[in-house]
Design a protein around this motif. Structure first.
Motif, PDB file in Angstrom:
ATOM      1  N   THR A 155     -13.965  25.525   2.149  1.00 50.09           N
ATOM      2  CA  THR A 155     -14.096  26.503   3.317  1.00 50.09           C
ATOM      3  C   THR A 155     -15.012  25.215   4.442  1.00 50.09           C
ATOM      4  O   THR A 155     -15.799  24.489   3.273  1.00 50.09           O
ATOM      5  CB  THR A 155     -15.206  27.650   3.296  1.00 50.09           C
ATOM      6  OG1 THR A 155     -16.140  27.486   3.253  1.00 50.09           O
ATOM      7  CG2 THR A 155     -14.459  28.030   2.196  1.00 50.09           C
ATOM      8  N   TYR A 157     -17.806  26.229   5.029  1.00 52.15           N
ATOM      9  CA  TYR A 157     -19.983  26.606   5.095  1.00 52.15           C
ATOM     10  C   TYR A 157     -19.734  26.420   3.586  1.00 52.15           C
ATOM     11  O   TYR A 157     -20.824  26.735   3.153  1.00 52.15           O
ATOM     12  CB  TYR A 157     -19.144  27.748   5.114  1.00 52.15           C
ATOM     13  CG  TYR A 157     -18.355  28.310   6.021  1.00 52.15           C
ATOM     14  CD1 TYR A 157     -19.059  28.537   7.642  1.00 52.15           C
ATOM     15  CD2 TYR A 157     -17.421  29.696   6.148  1.00 52.15           C
ATOM     16  CE1 TYR A 157     -18.530  28.819   8.500  1.00 52.15           C
ATOM     17  CE2 TYR A 157     -16.903  30.103   7.048  1.00 52.15           C
ATOM     18  CZ  TYR A 157     -17.502  29.449   8.437  1.00 52.15           C
ATOM     19  OH  TYR A 157     -16.265  30.361   9.378  1.00 52.15           O
ATOM     20  N   ARG A 160     -16.833  29.012  -2.175  1.00 53.50           N
ATOM     21  CA  ARG A 160     -16.600  29.663  -2.495  1.00 53.50           C
ATOM     22  C   ARG A 160     -15.943  30.175  -3.663  1.00 53.50           C
ATOM     23  O   ARG A 160     -14.737  29.651  -4.391  1.00 53.50           O
ATOM     24  CB  ARG A 160     -15.489  30.855  -1.793  1.00 53.50           C
ATOM     25  CG  ARG A 160     -17.024  30.750  -0.449  1.00 53.50           C
ATOM     26  CD  ARG A 160     -17.675  30.887   0.118  1.00 53.50           C
ATOM     27  NE  ARG A 160     -18.499  31.028   1.084  1.00 53.50           N
ATOM     28  CZ  ARG A 160     -19.232  30.175   1.503  1.00 53.50           C
ATOM     29  NH1 ARG A 160     -19.784  29.252   0.529  1.00 53.50           N
ATOM     30  NH2 ARG A 160     -19.787  30.550   2.337  1.00 53.50           N
ATOM     31  N   ARG A 191     -15.499  33.927   7.425  1.00 53.41           N
ATOM     32  CA  ARG A 191     -17.391  34.978   7.698  1.00 53.41           C
ATOM     33  C   ARG A 191     -17.920  33.525   6.191  1.00 53.41           C
ATOM     34  O   ARG A 191     -17.780  33.640   4.923  1.00 53.41           O
ATOM     35  CB  ARG A 191     -16.955  36.505   6.216  1.00 53.41           C
ATOM     36  CG  ARG A 191     -16.077  36.693   7.336  1.00 53.41           C
ATOM     37  CD  ARG A 191     -15.435  38.574   6.884  1.00 53.41           C
ATOM     38  NE  ARG A 191     -14.558  39.588   7.257  1.00 53.41           N
ATOM     39  CZ  ARG A 191     -14.597  40.355   7.173  1.00 53.41           C
ATOM     40  NH1 ARG A 191     -16.381  40.959   6.788  1.00 53.41           N
ATOM     41  NH2 ARG A 191     -13.805  41.537   8.168  1.00 53.41           N
ATOM     42  N   ARG A 192     -18.867  33.475   6.940  1.00 51.03           N
ATOM     43  CA  ARG A 192     -20.009  33.053   6.386  1.00 51.03           C
ATOM     44  C   ARG A 192     -20.653  33.237   5.132  1.00 51.03           C
ATOM     45  O   ARG A 192     -21.320  32.719   4.310  1.00 51.03           O
ATOM     46  CB  ARG A 192     -20.801  31.737   7.769  1.00 51.03           C
ATOM     47  CG  ARG A 192     -22.385  30.952   7.020  1.00 51.03           C
ATOM     48  CD  ARG A 192     -23.205  30.667   8.425  1.00 51.03           C
ATOM     49  NE  ARG A 192     -22.294  30.215   9.429  1.00 51.03           N
ATOM     50  CZ  ARG A 192     -22.535  28.787   9.323  1.00 51.03           C
ATOM     51  NH1 ARG A 192     -22.479  27.993   8.407  1.00 51.03           N
ATOM     52  NH2 ARG A 192     -21.478  28.461  10.221  1.00 51.03           N
ATOM     53  N   ASP A 193     -21.121  34.061   5.596  1.00 55.86           N
ATOM     54  CA  ASP A 193     -22.026  35.191   4.448  1.00 55.86           C
ATOM     55  C   ASP A 193     -21.345  35.415   3.678  1.00 55.86           C
ATOM     56  O   ASP A 193     -20.162  36.431   3.970  1.00 55.86           O
ATOM     57  CB  ASP A 193     -23.186  35.826   4.960  1.00 55.86           C
ATOM     58  CG  ASP A 193     -22.201  37.198   6.280  1.00 55.86           C
ATOM     59  OD1 ASP A 193     -22.651  38.664   5.428  1.00 55.86           O
ATOM     60  OD2 ASP A 193     -22.068  36.455   6.767  1.00 55.86           O
ATOM     61  N   GLU A 246     -24.175  26.479  -0.783  1.00 50.29           N
ATOM     62  CA  GLU A 246     -24.866  26.365   0.909  1.00 50.29           C
ATOM     63  C   GLU A 246     -25.192  24.971   0.589  1.00 50.29           C
ATOM     64  O   GLU A 246     -26.050  24.493   0.893  1.00 50.29           O
ATOM     65  CB  GLU A 246     -26.042  27.226   0.681  1.00 50.29           C
ATOM     66  CG  GLU A 246     -26.439  28.957   0.273  1.00 50.29           C
ATOM     67  CD  GLU A 246     -27.626  29.087   0.800  1.00 50.29           C
ATOM     68  OE1 GLU A 246     -28.678  29.118   0.456  1.00 50.29           O
ATOM     69  OE2 GLU A 246     -27.190  30.598   1.163  1.00 50.29           O
ATOM     70  N   SER A 248     -23.520  21.770   4.264  1.00 47.74           N
ATOM     71  CA  SER A 248     -23.630  21.301   5.290  1.00 47.74           C
ATOM     72  C   SER A 248     -22.273  20.582   5.328  1.00 47.74           C
ATOM     73  O   SER A 248     -22.681  19.746   4.371  1.00 47.74           O
ATOM     74  CB  SER A 248     -24.807  21.007   6.370  1.00 47.74           C
ATOM     75  OG  SER A 248     -25.088  19.834   5.827  1.00 47.74           O
TER      76      SER A 248
END
Length: 389
Positions: A155, A157, A160, A191-193, A246, A248
């Motif tokens: 993703t 972000y 996942r 959804r980032r989180d 996490e 970038s």
């Protein structure tokens, strides 16, 4: 000799032995009844064409020997002809039915395999930052998947990763598993989180339990009503672990020398087994969440919100997650599978070899009879320059 030609050869040998014995014995001793077993055996063990060949051969030999060519009694001629014709005809019909049944089963199996592979993609799966390898074994014969589920998504972000276990086993749990997987795939991109993504997964499971398809699944049972559907839904939950890296977007193009640091990973535990951290030096420890949440589908029973745990994975380390089909696999004497002990012994092995040892050892421990579906995932950092699936 191939597996198909072996039964055919044995049937022909049997038929030749019967004919030879029949020729060496008095004409009053008739063995055409025993010869008739050849086409019937071929119908059960051989291909359709092989059965036709054996049947015609048996018919020609027995009729020629006991009826049409040698017997002066008309009744013997008619009896040999009709009896052998009926037996051969029945054998060919049985072989034809068996062939049609095999063809139908093959088409159904191919369709089911395509559908199941669309639900769970074959491992290993790769993203820009992570490689996830593992294996999946359904406890239900002829099924590729059952009540366990997994997915890996690249993703904006970060990566996942999901591993989960629907209460129950086999194909009857596919509906709930598909609902959770669909919600996970959609939420991972938007959804980032992880916490909000897990919420979306639970809502997806709730929607499935309220759907007409779920209600119809119990409609065929006499006396089933709304209360029965609600009770069944309350007993169907999904334990899950959701991991996220996490990172970038700029980290995807890191140079080869820049990938030596620790990897920040976030995970949310929804009542699932704790994963294992396998260090580069071979040390193994559990990553137990201080406050694991309830399984998906039971979140309404608590007012507490699900929390994410953040850990730094040392360079060269791996994370192994599995479902309880591994830890609760029983030996014939009732003993549970000692996963932690095995991982301590195999922690320095490369991932493919570790997974191969684990898969073979599970079979040996259970005698090839798994009581529950099994899913095992090993997550490790991808080599620089790897391309996501």
């Amino acid at each position: 000799m191939s597996s198909r030609s072996m039964p055919f050869a044995l049937v022909l040998v049997y038929l030749m032995v019967i004919v030879a014995v029949d020729l060496m014995t008095p004409s009053e001793l008739r063995l055409d009844v025993f010869a008739a077993l050849a086409p019937m055996t071929a119908a059960a063990l051989c291909t359709y064409r092989q059965t036709v060949f054996v049947g015609l051969l048996d018919f020609c030999v027995m009729v020629a020997h006991h009826g049409v060519l040698t017997s002066d009694v008309a009744v013997n001629r008619v009896g040999s002809f009709v009896g052998n014709a009926l037996m051969v005809g029945a054998s060919i019909a049985v072989a034809r039915l068996r062939r049609d049944g095999d063809d139908l089963l093959e088409r159904v199996r191919a369709t089911g395999e395509a559908a199941q592979r669309a639900l769970l993609r074959p491992l290993p799966l790769r993203t820009h930052s992570v490689v996830v390898d593992g294996f999946y074994v359904s406890s239900q014969r002829e099924a590729l998947i059952g009540g366990d589920l997994y997915e890996v998504v690249d993703t904006p972000y970060g990566t996942r990763v999901l591993i989960g276990d629907v209460r129950g086993k086999g194909l009857g749990t596919l509906g709930a598993g598909a609902a959770v997987l669909t919600a996970f795939r959609e939420a991972a991109y938007h959804r980032r989180d992880l916490e909000s993504g897990v919420e979306a997964m639970e809502q997806g499971l709730y929607r499935y339990h309220r759907s007409a398809a779920y209600e119809a699944a119990d409609g065929g049972r006499p006396g089933a009503g709304v209360e029965d559907v609600v009770l069944r839904a309350s007993e169907e939950f999904v334990t899950a672990l959701v991991f996220g890296t996490e990172e970038s977007p700029g980290q995807e193009g890191r140079e080869e020398g820049e990938g030596d640091g620790a990897v920040p990973v976030v995970f949310v535990d929804c009542g699932h087994l704790a994963p294992f951290l396998i260090g580069p030096e071979g040390r193994v420890r559990e990553l137990e969440a201080p406050d694991p949440g309830l399984p998906l589908g039971l979140g309404d029973l608590s007012t507490a919100t699900r929390t994410a745990q953040r850990v730094e994975l040392p360079a060269g380390s791996r994370v192994l997650a599995c479902t309880d089909g591994v830890t609760e696999a029983r030996a014939p004497d009732g003993g549970f599978y000692p996963l932690a002990e095995r991982l301590d012994a195999w922690a320095t092995l490369p991932t493919p070899e570790l997974l191969g040892r684990l898969r073979a050892d599970l079979d040996a421990h259970t005698g090839g009879r798994l009581q529950d579906d099994v899913a095992v995932l090993v997550m490790e950092r991808a080599a620089p320059g790897s391309v996501s699936d």
